[in-house]
Design a protein around this motif. Sequence first.
Motif, PDB file in Angstrom:
ATOM      1  N   PHE A 347      -0.775 -26.371 -66.599  1.00 41.81           N
ATOM      2  CA  PHE A 347       0.127 -25.263 -66.919  1.00 41.81           C
ATOM      3  C   PHE A 347      -0.364 -23.973 -66.271  1.00 41.81           C
ATOM      4  O   PHE A 347      -1.544 -23.616 -66.370  1.00 41.81           O
ATOM      5  CB  PHE A 347       0.229 -25.083 -68.435  1.00 41.81           C
ATOM      6  N   ASP A 348       0.550 -23.290 -65.617  1.00 44.54           N
ATOM      7  CA  ASP A 348       0.244 -22.015 -64.954  1.00 44.54           C
ATOM      8  C   ASP A 348       1.068 -20.921 -65.629  1.00 44.54           C
ATOM      9  O   ASP A 348       2.303 -20.954 -65.587  1.00 44.54           O
ATOM     10  CB  ASP A 348       0.590 -22.130 -63.462  1.00 44.54           C
ATOM     11  N   GLU A 349       0.408 -19.976 -66.257  1.00 49.79           N
ATOM     12  CA  GLU A 349       1.115 -18.915 -66.978  1.00 49.79           C
ATOM     13  C   GLU A 349       2.043 -18.111 -66.065  1.00 49.79           C
ATOM     14  O   GLU A 349       3.073 -17.592 -66.506  1.00 49.79           O
ATOM     15  CB  GLU A 349       0.109 -17.961 -67.634  1.00 49.79           C
ATOM     16  N   SER A 350       1.678 -17.988 -64.792  1.00 46.19           N
ATOM     17  CA  SER A 350       2.522 -17.217 -63.866  1.00 46.19           C
ATOM     18  C   SER A 350       3.766 -18.001 -63.453  1.00 46.19           C
ATOM     19  O   SER A 350       4.773 -17.410 -63.056  1.00 46.19           O
ATOM     20  CB  SER A 350       1.722 -16.825 -62.620  1.00 46.19           C
ATOM     21  N   ARG A 351       3.685 -19.324 -63.522  1.00 42.39           N
ATOM     22  CA  ARG A 351       4.834 -20.191 -63.216  1.00 42.39           C
ATOM     23  C   ARG A 351       4.909 -21.264 -64.298  1.00 42.39           C
ATOM     24  O   ARG A 351       4.583 -22.429 -64.073  1.00 42.39           O
ATOM     25  CB  ARG A 351       4.686 -20.833 -61.837  1.00 42.39           C
ATOM     26  N   PRO A 352       5.363 -20.909 -65.513  1.00 43.48           N
ATOM     27  CA  PRO A 352       5.343 -21.852 -66.636  1.00 43.48           C
ATOM     28  C   PRO A 352       6.312 -23.016 -66.437  1.00 43.48           C
ATOM     29  O   PRO A 352       7.491 -22.817 -66.142  1.00 43.48           O
ATOM     30  CB  PRO A 352       5.756 -20.986 -67.833  1.00 43.48           C
ATOM     31  N   THR A 353       5.785 -24.221 -66.578  1.00 48.78           N
ATOM     32  CA  THR A 353       6.599 -25.424 -66.409  1.00 48.78           C
ATOM     33  C   THR A 353       6.435 -26.336 -67.614  1.00 48.78           C
ATOM     34  O   THR A 353       5.498 -26.190 -68.408  1.00 48.78           O
ATOM     35  CB  THR A 353       6.199 -26.183 -65.131  1.00 48.78           C
ATOM     36  N   VAL A 354       7.342 -27.294 -67.736  1.00 51.48           N
ATOM     37  CA  VAL A 354       7.320 -28.221 -68.868  1.00 51.48           C
ATOM     38  C   VAL A 354       7.214 -29.660 -68.382  1.00 51.48           C
ATOM     39  O   VAL A 354       7.535 -29.978 -67.228  1.00 51.48           O
ATOM     40  CB  VAL A 354       8.572 -28.051 -69.761  1.00 51.48           C
ATOM     41  N   ALA A 355       6.767 -30.538 -69.295  1.00 51.78           N
ATOM     42  CA  ALA A 355       6.477 -31.932 -68.982  1.00 51.78           C
ATOM     43  C   ALA A 355       7.766 -32.744 -68.984  1.00 51.78           C
ATOM     44  O   ALA A 355       8.139 -33.367 -69.980  1.00 51.78           O
ATOM     45  CB  ALA A 355       5.474 -32.501 -69.978  1.00 51.78           C
ATOM     46  N   CYS A 356       8.431 -32.719 -67.849  1.00 51.98           N
ATOM     47  CA  CYS A 356       9.739 -33.372 -67.756  1.00 51.98           C
ATOM     48  C   CYS A 356       9.923 -33.968 -66.364  1.00 51.98           C
ATOM     49  O   CYS A 356       9.096 -33.785 -65.478  1.00 51.98           O
ATOM     50  CB  CYS A 356      10.854 -32.369 -68.037  1.00 51.98           C
ATOM     51  N   PHE A 357      11.042 -34.674 -66.188  1.00 48.08           N
ATOM     52  CA  PHE A 357      11.360 -35.230 -64.872  1.00 48.08           C
ATOM     53  C   PHE A 357      12.863 -35.450 -64.739  1.00 48.08           C
ATOM     54  O   PHE A 357      13.578 -35.613 -65.735  1.00 48.08           O
ATOM     55  CB  PHE A 357      10.642 -36.571 -64.649  1.00 48.08           C
ATOM     56  N   ASP A 358      13.317 -35.447 -63.513  1.00 45.62           N
ATOM     57  CA  ASP A 358      14.637 -35.946 -63.144  1.00 45.62           C
ATOM     58  C   ASP A 358      14.434 -37.017 -62.085  1.00 45.62           C
ATOM     59  O   ASP A 358      13.566 -36.877 -61.210  1.00 45.62           O
ATOM     60  CB  ASP A 358      15.524 -34.840 -62.557  1.00 45.62           C
ATOM     61  N   LEU A 359      15.222 -38.080 -62.155  1.00 46.57           N
ATOM     62  CA  LEU A 359      15.260 -39.065 -61.075  1.00 46.57           C
ATOM     63  C   LEU A 359      16.507 -38.800 -60.258  1.00 46.57           C
ATOM     64  O   LEU A 359      17.626 -38.811 -60.793  1.00 46.57           O
ATOM     65  CB  LEU A 359      15.300 -40.484 -61.625  1.00 46.57           C
ATOM     66  N   ILE A 360      16.340 -38.569 -58.969  1.00 46.89           N
ATOM     67  CA  ILE A 360      17.483 -38.346 -58.090  1.00 46.89           C
ATOM     68  C   ILE A 360      17.561 -39.479 -57.082  1.00 46.89           C
ATOM     69  O   ILE A 360      16.547 -40.026 -56.654  1.00 46.89           O
ATOM     70  CB  ILE A 360      17.402 -36.977 -57.380  1.00 46.89           C
ATOM     71  N   ILE A 361      18.785 -39.859 -56.722  1.00 46.85           N
ATOM     72  CA  ILE A 361      18.994 -40.955 -55.783  1.00 46.85           C
ATOM     73  C   ILE A 361      20.000 -40.526 -54.720  1.00 46.85           C
ATOM     74  O   ILE A 361      20.812 -39.625 -54.946  1.00 46.85           O
ATOM     75  CB  ILE A 361      19.483 -42.238 -56.494  1.00 46.85           C
ATOM     76  N   PRO A 362      19.951 -41.156 -53.546  1.00 47.19           N
ATOM     77  CA  PRO A 362      20.880 -40.786 -52.475  1.00 47.19           C
ATOM     78  C   PRO A 362      22.334 -40.940 -52.914  1.00 47.19           C
ATOM     79  O   PRO A 362      22.670 -41.787 -53.742  1.00 47.19           O
ATOM     80  CB  PRO A 362      20.535 -41.791 -51.360  1.00 47.19           C
ATOM     81  N   GLU A 363      23.200 -40.122 -52.339  1.00 50.70           N
ATOM     82  CA  GLU A 363      24.649 -40.124 -52.559  1.00 50.70           C
ATOM     83  C   GLU A 363      25.075 -39.658 -53.949  1.00 50.70           C
ATOM     84  O   GLU A 363      26.202 -39.234 -54.145  1.00 50.70           O
ATOM     85  CB  GLU A 363      25.287 -41.509 -52.303  1.00 50.70           C
TER      86      GLU A 363
END
Length: 443
Positions: A347-363
């Motif tokens: 975790f970076d306080e200057s760029r706060p992110t969360v524990a997640c994901f997206d799966l992306i596929i072609p088309e």
Amino acid sequence: MLPNSIKQVLRQGAKSNVTVYGHVKSVRHSKNVGFADISDGSGKSMAAVFKDPSKFLEAYPLKVGQSIAAVGRVTESRGKGQEYELLMDSVKIIGDVPDSYPIQKKKINVQTLRSLPTLRHRTQTLASVLRLRSTLEARLSKFFVERDFIKVNPPVLTSSDCEGAGETFKVEKSSEFFEKDTYLTVSSQLHLEVLSQSLSRVWTLTPCFRAEMSHTNRHLSEFWMLEAEISFIDDVQQLTNFVESMIKSVVANDIPDLIDSRFDPKDREEISRRFELMRGQWNTITYSDAIDLIAKYMPGEANVVWGDSISTAHEKWLAGSHFKSPVFITDYPQEQKPFYMPKSKIFDESRPTVACFDLIIPEIGELVGGSLREWQLDPLKQEMLSRGMNIDDMQWYLSLRENGTVPHGGFGLGFERLVCYLSAMDNVKDVIPFPRVPESCTC
């Protein structure tokens, strides 16, 4: 006892005194012999042969679209493309059709078929898509059973909107009936979290509803979502590995019926290509890396900076052009995601992110979205308060963190998007039996 389907008749092989039930798909004849294709939607069609066509058709005036019971004997076929054929002795026309019957043996574009909601599934292509849905669900069920998951039935009516999942349909008079406003669910996630605390591993395939005025080829107002929730996990990679295994399990074997249903060789090749691509190497990058790639390499996107949304166009470029494979994007900015997602492991306080994901596929773009869930009471409550949420309304959800809480996470997969991709169809409206979209609910 049920009559045999055409698939069952074909499995039985050569046999006398057989009755085949179905719809007439085509009728053609020469001077001495005639042919009819009969289909009951079970998969294979039956090639039916009749002699002395003029006399036979006078006695039995066959037309495309009729439902019939054809009596005869099954023999080995003399023609190409099928192992057996039916030598017809007689036909009973069960349901006739008018001369204007619209589903003829010719190519009909999908836009036209959408205007025929009660008939469009009699086409070979759309019938195969419905069979694909059934096959995928069966394969998914097998996958989950083998991993000790319990299939559950979360409610369609809910008092929660799952915070940010989309615009909701409010149920009329619900406040009078339930004493509070009630909505059609946009996601089963919060209820699955409840059930996973009791059953550890749960999944569902459930209709969801979003009241968004969207007319794109990847959105529906009513759609089906596969969702799973898993207890005793604490790393996003556990989820991404699971999702990859799940999808690869359903594409491990080709589905010949899906390929054979398409007349255009390019469509057949594309279906095979997509199955093969999903079986191959997948990639994983962080949101930060994705933004850097988009800004550096995607034409016209040099101004994209950290904190911007990754659009559908960006997703399709990453999966389709850059990686040429499915891609997991992890660790999105905290402000882009719902309240229940915990901070990223790094975790970076200057760029706060969360524990997640997206799966992306072609088309397609996004196919699956998931995350770990904040499982401890104080951080969860603090995040809800910082977003101005009503704590009292969500006390039922918070109570999970007060009674034997455990770390957990889960995901949701848009079922129509998966079907759309694997069937090489261009629009999700054509892979669901009765599409519900803005300004359209014809039956």
